[in-house]
Design a protein around this motif. Structure first.
Motif, PDB file in Angstrom:
ATOM      1  N   ALA A 258      42.661 -20.150   7.474  1.00 45.98           N
ATOM      2  CA  ALA A 258      42.234 -21.167   6.511  1.00 45.98           C
ATOM      3  C   ALA A 258      41.221 -22.116   7.149  1.00 45.98           C
ATOM      4  O   ALA A 258      40.242 -22.519   6.517  1.00 45.98           O
ATOM      5  N   ALA A 259      41.459 -22.465   8.421  1.00 43.86           N
ATOM      6  CA  ALA A 259      40.532 -23.356   9.124  1.00 43.86           C
ATOM      7  C   ALA A 259      39.178 -22.691   9.362  1.00 43.86           C
ATOM      8  O   ALA A 259      38.134 -23.355   9.385  1.00 43.86           O
ATOM      9  N   LEU A 260      39.192 -21.367   9.543  1.00 42.57           N
ATOM     10  CA  LEU A 260      37.947 -20.627   9.762  1.00 42.57           C
ATOM     11  C   LEU A 260      37.187 -20.389   8.460  1.00 42.57           C
ATOM     12  O   LEU A 260      36.030 -19.940   8.481  1.00 42.57           O
ATOM     13  N   ALA A 261      37.846 -20.661   7.341  1.00 41.27           N
ATOM     14  CA  ALA A 261      37.259 -20.465   6.005  1.00 41.27           C
ATOM     15  C   ALA A 261      36.779 -19.021   5.861  1.00 41.27           C
ATOM     16  O   ALA A 261      37.491 -18.095   6.212  1.00 41.27           O
ATOM     17  N   ASN A 262      35.566 -18.825   5.379  1.00 40.55           N
ATOM     18  CA  ASN A 262      35.113 -17.456   5.148  1.00 40.55           C
ATOM     19  C   ASN A 262      34.276 -16.908   6.293  1.00 40.55           C
ATOM     20  O   ASN A 262      33.686 -15.839   6.179  1.00 40.55           O
ATOM     21  N   ARG A 263      34.223 -17.631   7.403  1.00 41.90           N
ATOM     22  CA  ARG A 263      33.394 -17.159   8.519  1.00 41.90           C
ATOM     23  C   ARG A 263      34.066 -16.086   9.359  1.00 41.90           C
ATOM     24  O   ARG A 263      33.399 -15.216   9.909  1.00 41.90           O
ATOM     25  N   ALA A 264      35.368 -16.180   9.534  1.00 40.57           N
ATOM     26  CA  ALA A 264      36.072 -15.229  10.403  1.00 40.57           C
ATOM     27  C   ALA A 264      37.555 -15.257  10.070  1.00 40.57           C
ATOM     28  O   ALA A 264      38.034 -16.138   9.351  1.00 40.57           O
ATOM     29  N   LYS A 265      38.297 -14.307  10.624  1.00 41.27           N
ATOM     30  CA  LYS A 265      39.742 -14.312  10.457  1.00 41.27           C
ATOM     31  C   LYS A 265      40.404 -13.602  11.624  1.00 41.27           C
ATOM     32  O   LYS A 265      39.817 -12.701  12.245  1.00 41.27           O
ATOM     33  N   LEU A 266      41.618 -14.025  11.939  1.00 44.14           N
ATOM     34  CA  LEU A 266      42.421 -13.322  12.928  1.00 44.14           C
ATOM     35  C   LEU A 266      42.996 -12.064  12.290  1.00 44.14           C
ATOM     36  O   LEU A 266      43.456 -12.089  11.147  1.00 44.14           O
ATOM     37  N   VAL A 267      42.998 -10.964  13.064  1.00 50.02           N
ATOM     38  CA  VAL A 267      43.493  -9.686  12.561  1.00 50.02           C
ATOM     39  C   VAL A 267      44.412  -9.069  13.604  1.00 50.02           C
ATOM     40  O   VAL A 267      44.051  -8.977  14.790  1.00 50.02           O
ATOM     41  N   LEU A 268      45.597  -8.656  13.191  1.00 51.68           N
ATOM     42  CA  LEU A 268      46.534  -7.964  14.068  1.00 51.68           C
ATOM     43  C   LEU A 268      46.420  -6.472  13.808  1.00 51.68           C
ATOM     44  O   LEU A 268      46.455  -6.028  12.650  1.00 51.68           O
TER      45      LEU A 268
END
Length: 292
Positions: A258-268
């Motif tokens: 949510a803090a990264l918004a639409n720029r990036a995301k953590l992925v497992l």
């Protein structure tokens, strides 16, 4: 055992210790414990600095304790070939502690930078607001205990841990724990500062037997350098583990994304062994250009 302490008096402030150059060596085999900024009366001290640089080797004892009762002190280990840590890192018996027992131990920094190496059996960062900063350097933990940020024994003799930080900066910050876990716990933060060029293919800043981060802790990702360098869409491995995998609460993943918004995301990864950062969009949004 035999002890060697730098900064033993409550009045110990404003001191500076330097070990520099590839001919500089400090290794004292008969010393079992070496402490920086520890006081006899456990009063608060501060304003001290240690610099180990330019190929020097500082491995004086089987165990080292830093900032036991101090606040605002700094140790910098920097330069290719510079080595810092415990004398018998391969034995499985030594430890390296940034903070240990007292609430007086707060806001201290150990930085390992520019090709330097911190080598020991296991690393722990404890007490209040202390930081392990790693930039283009290696922290190697050989024992089954690995590396713990937010270490706490849950004992009356130790102050609770909170607000501690592991900072990963530069193109090749490396935490290596082949035989143990890397743990982020007790309201600590994993602070990842992605460089302008990103990370090389196949590289992960943290490689360990296992990785865990508890619900009280956070992941902070700074993409500002990558965005400024106009980095594109890419996925970077942040943590790579052995068979024991990555344990990170869904709530922490959601808050980080949510803090990264639409720029990036953590992925497992599907097998649960790799935690990655998928950078999706580094172009500023909400900009409208009208041509007439």
């Amino acid at each position: 055992g035999r002890y060697l302490v730098l900064g033993y008096d409550a009045a110990s402030t404003g001191n500076r210790f330097e070990l520099r150059g590839d001919r500089a060596r400090l290794s004292i085999g008969s010393i079992t414990d070496f402490d920086f900024f520890d006081t006899a009366d456990r009063a608060r001290i501060g304003g001290n600095e240690v610099l180990v640089a330019d190929g020097a080797v500082f491995k004086p004892a089987s165990s080292m304790g830093l900032f036991q009762f101090s606040t605002g002190d700094r140790i910098c280990v920097t330069g290719a070939g510079t080595k810092f840590g415990t004398a018998d890192a391969g034995s499985g018996n030594s430890y390296f502690s940034v903070g240990r027992w007292s609430a007086a131990c707060s806001n201290n920094t150990l930085s390992v930078e520019n090709g330097a190496t911190l080598d020991t059996c296991y690393v722990r960062v404890a007490c209040l607001g202390n930081t392990l900063f790693v930039s283009n350097a290696t922290v190697s933990c050989s024992a089954a205990s690995g590396c713990e940020i937010g270490y706490y024994l849950d004992s009356k003799s130790q102050a609770p841990s909170s607000g501690n930080r592991l900072v990963l900066a530069g193109t090749k910050p490396s935490i290596v724990a082949p035989n143990g876990p890397v743990k982020i716990k007790n309201a600590s933060t994993l602070d990842v500062r992605v460089p302008g060029e990103g990370y090389a293919d196949g590289f992960a800043p943290i490689t360990a037997k296992a990785f865990s981060l508890d619900e009280s802790s956070t992941v902070s990702v700074d993409l500002s350098e990558y965005v400024a360098a106009k980095g594109g869409k890419k996925t970077f491995a942040l943590v790579r583990t052995d068979e024991e995998g990555v344990d990170i609460p869904a709530s922490v993943m959601e808050a980080t994304n949510a803090a990264l918004a639409n720029r990036a995301k953590l992925v497992l990864s599907a097998d649960g062994r790799t935690l990655s950062l998928a950078v999706r969009n580094t172009v500023p949004t909400g900009l409208m250009i009208i041509f007439k």
